[in-house]
Design a protein around this motif. Structure first.
Motif, short mmCIF file in Angstrom:
data_model
loop_
_atom_site.label_atom_id
_atom_site.label_comp_id
_atom_site.label_asym_id
_atom_site.label_seq_id
_atom_site.Cartn_x
_atom_site.Cartn_y
_atom_site.Cartn_z
N ASN A 21 0.85 -1.20 0.00
CA ASN A 21 0.00 0.00 0.00
C ASN A 21 0.88 1.24 0.00
OD1 ASN A 21 -1.91 1.96 0.25
ND2 ASN A 21 -2.95 1.07 2.01
N ALA A 22 0.91 1.92 -1.13
CA ALA A 22 1.72 3.14 -1.27
C ALA A 22 0.87 4.40 -1.12
CB ALA A 22 2.41 3.14 -2.63
N GLY A 23 -0.39 4.24 -0.64
CA GLY A 23 -1.27 5.41 -0.57
C GLY A 23 -1.68 5.81 -1.98
N PHE A 24 -1.75 7.10 -2.23
CA PHE A 24 -2.03 7.56 -3.59
C PHE A 24 -1.38 8.91 -3.82
CE2 PHE A 24 -4.53 9.95 -6.75
CZ PHE A 24 -4.34 9.11 -7.84
N SER A 25 -0.57 8.98 -4.86
CA SER A 25 0.06 10.23 -5.28
C SER A 25 0.07 10.24 -6.81
CB SER A 25 1.48 10.34 -4.75
OG SER A 25 2.13 11.48 -5.31
N LEU B 156 -4.92 -24.52 -11.82
CA LEU B 156 -5.49 -23.18 -11.66
C LEU B 156 -4.56 -22.34 -10.79
CD1 LEU B 156 -9.24 -24.09 -10.99
CD2 LEU B 156 -8.13 -23.55 -13.17
N ALA B 157 -4.37 -21.09 -11.19
CA ALA B 157 -3.49 -20.19 -10.44
C ALA B 157 -4.22 -18.88 -10.14
CB ALA B 157 -2.21 -19.91 -11.22
N GLU B 158 -4.09 -18.43 -8.91
CA GLU B 158 -4.61 -17.12 -8.51
C GLU B 158 -3.43 -16.17 -8.38
OE1 GLU B 158 -5.58 -15.35 -4.31
OE2 GLU B 158 -7.26 -16.64 -4.92
N VAL B 159 -3.51 -15.06 -9.11
CA VAL B 159 -2.47 -14.03 -9.01
C VAL B 159 -3.11 -12.76 -8.45
CG1 VAL B 159 -0.99 -14.94 -10.84
CG2 VAL B 159 -2.87 -13.43 -11.46
N SER B 160 -2.47 -12.18 -7.47
CA SER B 160 -3.05 -11.02 -6.78
C SER B 160 -1.97 -9.97 -6.57
CB SER B 160 -3.63 -11.46 -5.43
OG SER B 160 -4.24 -10.38 -4.75
N THR B 161 -2.32 -8.72 -6.87
CA THR B 161 -1.33 -7.65 -6.78
C THR B 161 -1.99 -6.33 -6.45
OG1 THR B 161 0.60 -6.70 -7.89
CG2 THR B 161 -1.40 -6.91 -9.20
N GLY B 162 -1.18 -5.32 -6.18
CA GLY B 162 -1.70 -3.98 -5.97
C GLY B 162 -0.65 -3.05 -5.39
N VAL B 163 -0.92 -1.76 -5.56
CA VAL B 163 -0.07 -0.73 -4.96
C VAL B 163 -0.88 0.08 -3.94
CG1 VAL B 163 1.57 -0.54 -6.87
CG2 VAL B 163 -0.57 0.78 -6.94
N GLN B 164 -2.09 -0.43 -3.64
CA GLN B 164 -2.94 0.22 -2.65
C GLN B 164 -3.58 -0.81 -1.71
OE1 GLN B 164 -5.56 2.59 -5.33
NE2 GLN B 164 -4.79 4.37 -4.21
N VAL B 165 -2.92 -1.91 -1.54
CA VAL B 165 -3.48 -2.97 -0.69
C VAL B 165 -2.35 -3.73 -0.01
CG1 VAL B 165 -3.56 -4.60 -2.62
CG2 VAL B 165 -5.02 -4.99 -0.64
N THR B 166 -2.57 -4.08 1.26
CA THR B 166 -1.60 -4.86 2.01
C THR B 166 -1.99 -6.33 1.97
OG1 THR B 166 -1.15 -2.99 3.48
CG2 THR B 166 -0.50 -5.18 4.25
N GLN B 167 -1.09 -7.18 1.54
CA GLN B 167 -1.36 -8.61 1.46
C GLN B 167 -0.20 -9.40 2.06
OE1 GLN B 167 -2.41 -8.67 -3.01
NE2 GLN B 167 -3.83 -10.13 -2.12
N GLN B 168 -0.45 -10.69 2.26
CA GLN B 168 0.64 -11.59 2.58
C GLN B 168 1.35 -11.95 1.28
OE1 GLN B 168 -1.48 -14.82 4.86
NE2 GLN B 168 0.29 -14.62 6.20
N ASN B 169 2.55 -11.49 1.13
CA ASN B 169 3.28 -11.71 -0.12
C ASN B 169 3.96 -13.08 -0.08
OD1 ASN B 169 2.50 -9.22 -1.14
ND2 ASN B 169 4.24 -8.18 -0.21
N VAL B 170 3.13 -14.10 -0.27
CA VAL B 170 3.61 -15.48 -0.21
C VAL B 170 3.16 -16.22 -1.46
CG1 VAL B 170 3.54 -15.49 2.31
CG2 VAL B 170 1.55 -16.29 1.01
N VAL B 171 3.75 -17.40 -1.63
CA VAL B 171 3.33 -18.33 -2.68
C VAL B 171 2.93 -19.64 -2.03
CG1 VAL B 171 4.14 -19.74 -4.62
CG2 VAL B 171 4.70 -17.31 -4.53
N ARG B 172 1.76 -20.14 -2.39
CA ARG B 172 1.30 -21.43 -1.88
C ARG B 172 0.94 -22.32 -3.07
NH1 ARG B 172 -1.55 -17.80 1.80
NH2 ARG B 172 -0.54 -17.89 3.85
N ILE B 173 1.39 -23.56 -3.01
CA ILE B 173 1.15 -24.53 -4.08
C ILE B 173 0.46 -25.74 -3.46
CG2 ILE B 173 2.18 -25.84 -5.97
CD1 ILE B 173 4.74 -24.03 -5.40
N TYR B 174 -0.71 -26.07 -3.96
CA TYR B 174 -1.48 -27.19 -3.42
C TYR B 174 -1.49 -28.33 -4.44
CZ TYR B 174 -3.05 -23.62 -0.16
OH TYR B 174 -3.09 -22.62 0.79
#
Length: 549
Positions: free
Chosen positions: A156-160, A230-248
């Motif tokens: 999350n970089a806020g917004f500028s 199936l793969a889920e990809v998630s990203t953003g510059v305005q959101v805090t996430q767990q930056n991990v990779v999980r493989i099932y």
């Protein structure tokens, strides 16, 4: 390569400093130069990291002491300087994303190929022992068959609006800044599970939020790979996430707690137990990346899991698909925008091109023997792809472009017209337009479609007009009458038929001669070195048969 590869750095921002620090502790590299558009910044950079300061990137590329360059400019400048670095015979490590779309990536990869230099996109985690250990676990089917992949990289970089992260002109947003990591990891994992170095998604579904500057604040995609992975990809510059990779998998799961910076754990869960998998995590992340370049420079591309040019092309196309899924285009990619040449040079035919030319009666220009189609089948973003491909064709001496009323529902006409206008080359280009495709193959639709194609292209004439199909229920003379009407008005200079048999062409030309009119001067039937057994499309007529030869 010598034991110490001499590096120059193009762009002196934050990531350049991290690479320079890593290079200093690498086994194989040394910094000899850094370039910035501001000589003061370049001076400050080399004072801290060493090397010679340059106040322009051109000066750095002209330095014979520089053997390899690390390109760390903002995204929209990667393509220009990667291409110019290749032309200067420098090996290239280009910061991700290599370009802002697949079209730019094609140009860069081609420049490296033509100039025989090494090229690698700087996904540093791909060079690290942690990623190699992950690939080993997957190859050994430690968790059975891979079923589901989850990847995240966001902050999350806020917004500028003036920040590069949010500026449209600098290709801001999450997908190109860090989401491309998720795509690259998913393609690597799915590829390994399929017995390959990487693999491309069969389909991408995506959603995202666009900020007021028109870039993605956050986005999620679902990718389907061969084997129903199936793969889920998630990203953003305005959101805090767990930056991990999980493989099932079918028998267990793997988690990377620090997949991108490689300073965490590999956790293997199987049979109700979780254990940490050991690997050699020593070494600076960026130093390892630099050492990878030195190791494979003579081979012109790195071995997997590091990024090869082919891997990069697939990654950029998948990123395009992610963006396209929720109508996310940068302003420069939108209809009506002027797309500059990738290398930012004027569009001119190279004097060294080997193109051959022919003539068609009525058409003033010599016509390149190679004609470029404009359907752009399979391209995600048509306008950027068209500009890159058309530019390169023109620089190789090509000047003849083939479009049709039915191509892309009119998109081919529009895209070609915009490119010709942007490049201001209408007098130099030879445009072949086609219309009256089945079932609208009749004189009335011929005229209506032709005029609509001119309007789409925003041009006052076509050099050559082809009837896309024939309709043997209508006398050939009726088509000749309408075509001559268009020619007499200056709307077309020459005309002919695509997928017309010899008997019908002869009928048309006999009628024209009897009436003192112009007949067919061109024919465009299917030509192939392979024998046509069955037409690829209904109504196709071969020009590779014995009679045609």
């Amino acid at each position: 390569m010598p034991s110490k590869l001499s590096w120059g750095i193009i762009g002196t921002g934050n990531i350049a400093g991290k690479f320079a620090a890593g290079l200093a502790v690498s086994k194989t590299g040394k910094l000899v130069a850094a370039g910035s558009r501001d000589i003061k910044k370049a001076g400050e950079f080399v004072q801290k990291y060493g090397g010679k300061a340059y106040g322009s990137y051109e000066e750095l590329l002209s330095d014979p002491a520089v053997e390899a360059v690390y390109i760390s400019t903002p995204h929209p400048f990667h393509a220009e300087w990667a291409i110019k670095a290749a032309e200067a015979k420098k090996h290239i490590l280009c910061e991700k994303p290599i370009g802002i779309n697949h079209a730019e990536a094609m140009s860069i990869v081609d420049a490296a190929r033509v100039n025989k230099v090494f090229l690698m996109e700087a996904f540093m985690y791909r060079c690290h022992p942690q990623t190699k250990k992950l690939v080993e676990l997957l190859k050994n089917k430690t968790i059975g068959e891979v079923r589901v992949i989850q990847t995240a990289f966001a902050f999350n970089a806020g917004f500028s609006p003036e920040s590069r992260l949010f500026k449209n002109a600098l290709a801001g947003g999450g997908i190109l800044d860090v989401g491309c990591y998720c795509i690259s990891m998913s393609r690597l994992i799915a590829g390994t599970a399929n017995g390959k170095d990487f693999i491309e998604p069969l389909d991408v579904k995506s959603f995202g939020h666009l900020t007021e500057t028109g870039v993605d604040g956050w986005a999620v995609g679902i990718l389907k790979f061969p084997g129903d992975i199936l793969a889920e990809v998630s990203t953003g510059v305005q959101v805090t996430q767990q930056n991990v990779v999980r493989i099932y998998g079918s028998e267990g799961s793997i988690e990377l707690t620090s997949p991108w910076f490689c300073n965490g754990k590999i956790l293997l869960s199987k049979g109700g137990k979780t254990e940490e998998v050991a690997y050699d995590g020593s070494g600076n992340l960026y130093g390892i990346e630099a050492d990878t370049v030195a190791e494979f420079a003579d081979k012109l591309k790195a071995a997997s899991p590091a990024m090869s040019p082919e891997d990069t092309l697939g990654n950029m196309r998948a990123c395009d698909m992610w963006r396209n899924g929720f109508d996310f285009f940068y302003d420069v990619e939108k209809d009506g925008a002027v797309i500059p040449t990738v290398d930012r040079r004027p569009l001119l035919a190279r004097k060294t091109n080997k193109m051959k030319y022919g003539k068609v009666p009525g058409v003033e220009n010599n016509i390149s023997r190679i004609v470029l189609g404009t359907m752009l089948e399979g391209q995600v973003f048509h306008r950027p792809a068209a500009h890159v491909l058309f530019d390169e064709f023109f620089r190789h001496g090509g000047n003849c472009f083939d479009t049709a009323y039915v191509y892309g529902g009119g998109k081919a006409d529009i895209t070609l017209g915009q490119w010709i206008k942007n490049r201001n080359i209408r007098k130099d280009a030879v445009v072949i337009a086609k219309g009256a495709h089945t079932p609208a193959c009749n004189p009335i639709d011929l005229k209506a479609q032709f005029l609509q194609s001119l309007d789409r292209m925003k041009t006052s004439y076509a050099d050559i007009y082809m009837l896309h199909r024939d309709n043997s229920d209508i006398p050939a003379g009726e088509f000749i009458d309408v075509l001559n009407e268009l020619k007499d008005k200056g709307l077309v200079k020459a005309f002919g038929g695509s997928n017309w048999c010899f008997e019908r062409i002869e009928e048309a030309n006999k009628y024209a001669a009897s009436k003192g009119k112009t007949g067919f001067s061109v024919v465009s039937n299917n030509f192939s070195l392979a024998r046509l057994v069955e037409p690829m499309w209904g109504g196709c007529i071969s020009s590779s048969d014995a009679d045609s030869k």
